[in-house]
Every structure is written in C-alpha cells, then in structure tokens.
Motif scaffolding. Sequence first.
Motif, short mmCIF file in Angstrom:
data_model
loop_
_atom_site.label_atom_id
_atom_site.label_comp_id
_atom_site.label_asym_id
_atom_site.label_seq_id
_atom_site.Cartn_x
_atom_site.Cartn_y
_atom_site.Cartn_z
N ALA A 103 0.83 -1.20 0.00
CA ALA A 103 0.00 0.00 0.00
C ALA A 103 0.87 1.26 0.00
O ALA A 103 0.62 2.20 -0.76
CB ALA A 103 -0.93 -0.01 1.21
N GLY A 104 1.88 1.28 0.85
CA GLY A 104 2.76 2.45 0.91
C GLY A 104 3.53 2.64 -0.38
O GLY A 104 3.69 3.77 -0.87
N TYR A 105 4.02 1.53 -0.96
CA TYR A 105 4.76 1.60 -2.22
C TYR A 105 3.85 2.08 -3.35
O TYR A 105 4.26 2.92 -4.17
CB TYR A 105 5.33 0.22 -2.55
N GLY A 106 2.62 1.56 -3.40
CA GLY A 106 1.69 1.97 -4.45
C GLY A 106 1.40 3.45 -4.41
O GLY A 106 1.38 4.14 -5.44
N ALA A 107 1.18 3.98 -3.20
CA ALA A 107 0.93 5.41 -3.05
C ALA A 107 2.16 6.22 -3.46
O ALA A 107 2.05 7.25 -4.14
CB ALA A 107 0.54 5.73 -1.61
N LEU A 165 19.62 -3.41 -14.63
CA LEU A 165 19.97 -2.65 -13.43
C LEU A 165 18.87 -2.65 -12.38
O LEU A 165 19.09 -3.08 -11.24
CB LEU A 165 20.32 -1.20 -13.82
N ILE A 166 17.68 -2.17 -12.74
CA ILE A 166 16.63 -2.03 -11.72
C ILE A 166 16.26 -3.37 -11.11
O ILE A 166 16.23 -3.51 -9.87
CB ILE A 166 15.38 -1.35 -12.31
N ALA A 167 15.98 -4.38 -11.94
CA ALA A 167 15.55 -5.68 -11.40
C ALA A 167 16.61 -6.31 -10.49
O ALA A 167 16.31 -6.66 -9.33
CB ALA A 167 15.17 -6.62 -12.55
N PRO A 168 17.87 -6.46 -10.95
CA PRO A 168 18.86 -7.09 -10.05
C PRO A 168 19.25 -6.22 -8.86
O PRO A 168 19.43 -6.74 -7.75
CB PRO A 168 20.06 -7.33 -10.98
N PHE A 169 19.38 -4.91 -9.05
CA PHE A 169 19.75 -4.04 -7.93
C PHE A 169 18.67 -4.06 -6.85
O PHE A 169 18.97 -4.10 -5.65
CB PHE A 169 19.97 -2.60 -8.41
N ALA A 170 17.41 -4.02 -7.27
CA ALA A 170 16.31 -4.04 -6.30
C ALA A 170 16.28 -5.37 -5.57
O ALA A 170 16.08 -5.42 -4.34
CB ALA A 170 14.98 -3.80 -7.01
N TRP A 171 16.50 -6.46 -6.29
CA TRP A 171 16.47 -7.80 -5.66
C TRP A 171 17.62 -7.94 -4.66
O TRP A 171 17.42 -8.42 -3.53
CB TRP A 171 16.57 -8.87 -6.73
N PHE A 209 10.42 5.61 0.73
CA PHE A 209 10.54 5.65 -0.73
C PHE A 209 10.87 7.06 -1.21
O PHE A 209 11.81 7.26 -1.99
CB PHE A 209 9.22 5.17 -1.36
N VAL A 210 10.08 8.06 -0.77
CA VAL A 210 10.27 9.42 -1.29
C VAL A 210 11.56 10.06 -0.78
O VAL A 210 12.04 11.03 -1.36
CB VAL A 210 9.07 10.33 -0.99
N ALA A 211 12.14 9.49 0.29
CA ALA A 211 13.43 10.00 0.78
C ALA A 211 14.59 9.46 -0.03
O ALA A 211 15.64 10.11 -0.13
CB ALA A 211 13.61 9.63 2.26
N ILE A 212 14.42 8.26 -0.63
CA ILE A 212 15.54 7.59 -1.29
C ILE A 212 15.45 7.61 -2.82
O ILE A 212 16.36 8.10 -3.50
CB ILE A 212 15.64 6.13 -0.80
N VAL A 213 14.37 7.08 -3.37
CA VAL A 213 14.28 6.87 -4.81
C VAL A 213 14.41 8.17 -5.61
O VAL A 213 15.15 8.21 -6.61
CB VAL A 213 12.99 6.12 -5.18
N PRO A 214 13.74 9.26 -5.23
CA PRO A 214 13.88 10.50 -6.02
C PRO A 214 15.28 11.10 -6.04
O PRO A 214 15.55 12.00 -6.85
CB PRO A 214 12.89 11.46 -5.35
N LEU A 215 16.19 10.61 -5.18
CA LEU A 215 17.58 11.07 -5.25
C LEU A 215 18.21 10.74 -6.61
O LEU A 215 19.17 11.38 -7.03
CB LEU A 215 18.41 10.43 -4.13
N GLY A 216 17.68 9.74 -7.27
CA GLY A 216 18.21 9.34 -8.58
C GLY A 216 17.49 9.98 -9.75
O GLY A 216 17.83 9.71 -10.91
N GLY A 267 16.79 -5.43 3.19
CA GLY A 267 15.37 -5.23 3.41
C GLY A 267 14.77 -4.20 2.47
O GLY A 267 15.31 -3.90 1.40
N ILE A 268 13.67 -3.61 2.90
CA ILE A 268 12.92 -2.72 2.00
C ILE A 268 13.70 -1.43 1.69
O ILE A 268 13.64 -0.92 0.58
CB ILE A 268 11.53 -2.41 2.61
N SER A 269 14.46 -0.93 2.67
CA SER A 269 15.27 0.26 2.38
C SER A 269 16.35 -0.06 1.37
O SER A 269 16.66 0.75 0.48
CB SER A 269 15.89 0.81 3.67
N GLY A 270 16.94 -1.25 1.46
CA GLY A 270 17.94 -1.67 0.49
C GLY A 270 17.36 -1.78 -0.90
O GLY A 270 18.03 -1.46 -1.91
N MET A 271 16.11 -2.21 -0.98
CA MET A 271 15.43 -2.31 -2.28
C MET A 271 15.28 -0.92 -2.91
O MET A 271 15.55 -0.74 -4.11
CB MET A 271 14.06 -2.95 -2.08
N PHE A 272 14.88 0.06 -2.10
CA PHE A 272 14.71 1.41 -2.62
C PHE A 272 16.06 2.02 -3.02
O PHE A 272 16.16 2.73 -4.02
CB PHE A 272 14.02 2.29 -1.59
N TRP A 273 17.11 1.76 -2.23
CA TRP A 273 18.44 2.22 -2.62
C TRP A 273 18.88 1.56 -3.92
O TRP A 273 19.54 2.19 -4.77
CB TRP A 273 19.45 1.92 -1.51
#
Length: 453
Positions: free
Chosen positions: A281-285, A407-413, A366-373, A420-426
Amino acid sequence: MTQAAKKRADRDLTKGSLPKHIVRLAGPMALGILAIMTMNIVDTYFVGQLGTDQLAAMSFTFPVVFFLSSLTLGMGVGVTSVVSRAVGRKDHPKARRVTTDALALATIVVAVISVAGYLTIEPIFTMLGAAPKLMPLITEYMSIWYFGAAFLVVPMIGNAAIRSTGDTRTPALIMLGVAGLNMLLDPLFIFGVGDWEGWGIGGAATASVVSRGVALVAAFWILRRREDLISFEMPDMTEVLQSWREVMRVGAPAGATRSVVPLTNAFITALIAGFGTEAVAGYGAATRVEAFALVLSNGLTASLGPLVGQNWGAHQKDRVYKAIIYTCTAVAAVSVAIWGLLYGFAEPIGDLFTDSDEAIAVFVLFVAIVPLGHALQGTFRAMSNAWNAIDRPFPAAALSLLRTVGLIAPFAWLGAEFFGISGMFWGIMLANATAGLVAIVAAKPVIESTDHE
C-alpha cells in the motif's frame, strides 16, 4: 512581420535561444502528460464507484491497454524523429509524405490489433488470471475499447507530427480538452441521468472513445488545414514503404522497450509483496506520487525530440550538444527541488493516502531515497530521446533495456535480499543513477559516430 509569420519563426528551433525553446516546448509537454495521467485517474475513480468487480475488471485491462499505448508511443517517437529532421532541413514535401504515411500505417496496425484483440478477449484475459465472473465486464469494456482504438492511436501519431514542427502547445491543448471532456462524460455514461441508468463499465470505455474521437478530428484539422502535413494524392508505394521503414526503424525499438516497463514493475511489486500488504500500500501510493513528481522532468526531456531533430536535420550539431546540456541541467535543478519538497512533506502527503503507520513509513522511506536518482534518471531519458531524434534508436533501446532489465531488477532484488525494504529502494535509486551515468559516458561517441542525412 505578421502574426502568422512570427509564429512560424518561433517554431523554427534551428534559430534563436535554446533555453527559451526548451522552456516553451517543455511546459506544454508537461501539461499534456499531466492531462493523460488525470484522465486515467478519473476513469479509475468513477469505475471504482460501481463496485469492486468493475474496478478489478478494469485493472485487468491495463496491461493490454498499456501494450497498445506503448506501441503507439513508439511510432510517435519514430514520427517525431523523421518529421522533425525533415522540418529542420526545410523539406516540407518529405515531412508531409512521412506524416501521411505514418497515419495510414497506424490505422492499419490498430485495425489488425483490434480485430485480433476482439477475437481473443476471453483467452487473453484468462491467461492474465481474470476470474470467470469478471469476464463479462472485461468483454463489455474491451469490446468498446477495441472498436474505438483508432481514436486512441491516430491522434497520438498526429500530435507527434504537430510537435515535430516546434508546436507543443496545440497538442497539449488537445489533450487537456480530451481530459476535460472525458471527466464530464464519465459520470454521465457510467451512471446515467434521470431515468437512464447509464452503461456501467461500458460507459467508461465509451467516454474514452468519444473524447479521443474529438482529439482525432482536431489533430486531422490542424495537420491538414494549418500545417499542410496530410496529402490526399495517390502515393507511390515505394515512397510509402520508405516512410514506413524510416518511422519503424526508430518506432519499433522505442515501442518494444516501453513494453518491458510493466514487466519490471510487476517484478518490483512482487518483491514488495514479500514485506506485507502494508508495504504494498505504501509503495503503491509512493509510485503514484512519484509519477506526478516526474511530470515536469519528463516534459523537459520530451522537448528534446523536436528540438534535437530539427537542429540535426539542419546540420547544427553544436546546437544539439547545447540543447542536451541545457536540458539535463534544467532536469537536475528541477529534480533536486522536487526531492526537497517530497522529503519535507513526506508524512503529510502519505497521510492523504492511508492512515496506516506502517504504510506511511514505507511511503516516507521511498520518497526520501528513490527521487535522489531522478536527476540522473532524467539524463537517461534525455539521451534516449536525443538518440532517437538523430536516428540512433538502437543505443537508446539498449540503454532502456539496461536500465529496466540489467539494473533495476537485479539491484532491487539484491538490495531487498541483504538490506530489506530500504535496500530495495536504494537499489532502484542506484540503478537509475547508473543508467544516467552510462548515458553521459556514451553520449558523445554515439552522436559523433552518426552521419547526417
């Protein structure tokens, strides 16, 4: 200078201030993107009022609709590339020939896909996992959607040709009009008025078809009457086939790589699901907010299509380089500013979507990490658009596949597995940043290895 002559001069992107051209092109581009996003949200909202089954049925249609939209966007990229270069060379007959032939090709392609799609509605959506009870609703929606698919595809190709002339304002106004009309027709066609009960989920499809039909008429009128980019003369089939080859040389790779995006998104969603429903739910939003946060950046990078195309056609490589640099600089500045806003107001924005503390925590993360890129992600998009504009679609397609699949698929995995979830967003952020860095390194060699027409 008359008003008409002034407008033509303003749309000549081979002269004048590049920053001014970028701002003038990007604003309407962003508004057009925003209009399409709003239209999709409005459709989803009103169908959701009908019930869970109707909303689920419409959700199942998204992959099929996205596939045809991706194909159309790819063809639009091809049209922008070929027509803008012809406009830059001041070769109006070529621009008219390609526009006319591309519209014919789009009509043929959509007719074939629509017939095939209509005949395979049940097996396709059964394969996608739709429950039998949803099939009548899906069939009701898609039967109408396939019937009016040309109203979706042909205006997008027409608008791409209009943008190639340096006019992004008119296509944006068309899309804003479509979104506004769809917003008015949705409740009327879905719920009815007075004693008429409306058409339910079929009304949503009908509203979209009617709204897009208006866009079709508007785009054709402008292309024919104002731009003189549609010819009714009997064509030489050799010329037609040449036009189709040129458009699809760029359009096919662009469309194919766009079709991979939902597969990557599905993989990421599956990873998130491993952390629980609240995380989903948080990720979808967060991804919905991110889509709006990227609107201006995407408008800026999309402006490079006609800008680079016209200057490349005019053999002004120095302006091509400067346009790319200015655009990437503007994207970086916008991205940093928007990240600051998202980071500063993350919790209040998250509260608008859910009252779950766990979901809000994921949203904030998510909004603290992903938009950095986003700044380097914008560079990746800028270079993809620039390469397509100069008829180098394969480096653009390779970069797109590298970003999504490599990149996205393997880095996220890997991030999810170890941190954990923060590592996925990084991992997602680093994947976008890496794609941008690769684009920067490859930029000059790709452009320098390309000959002018």
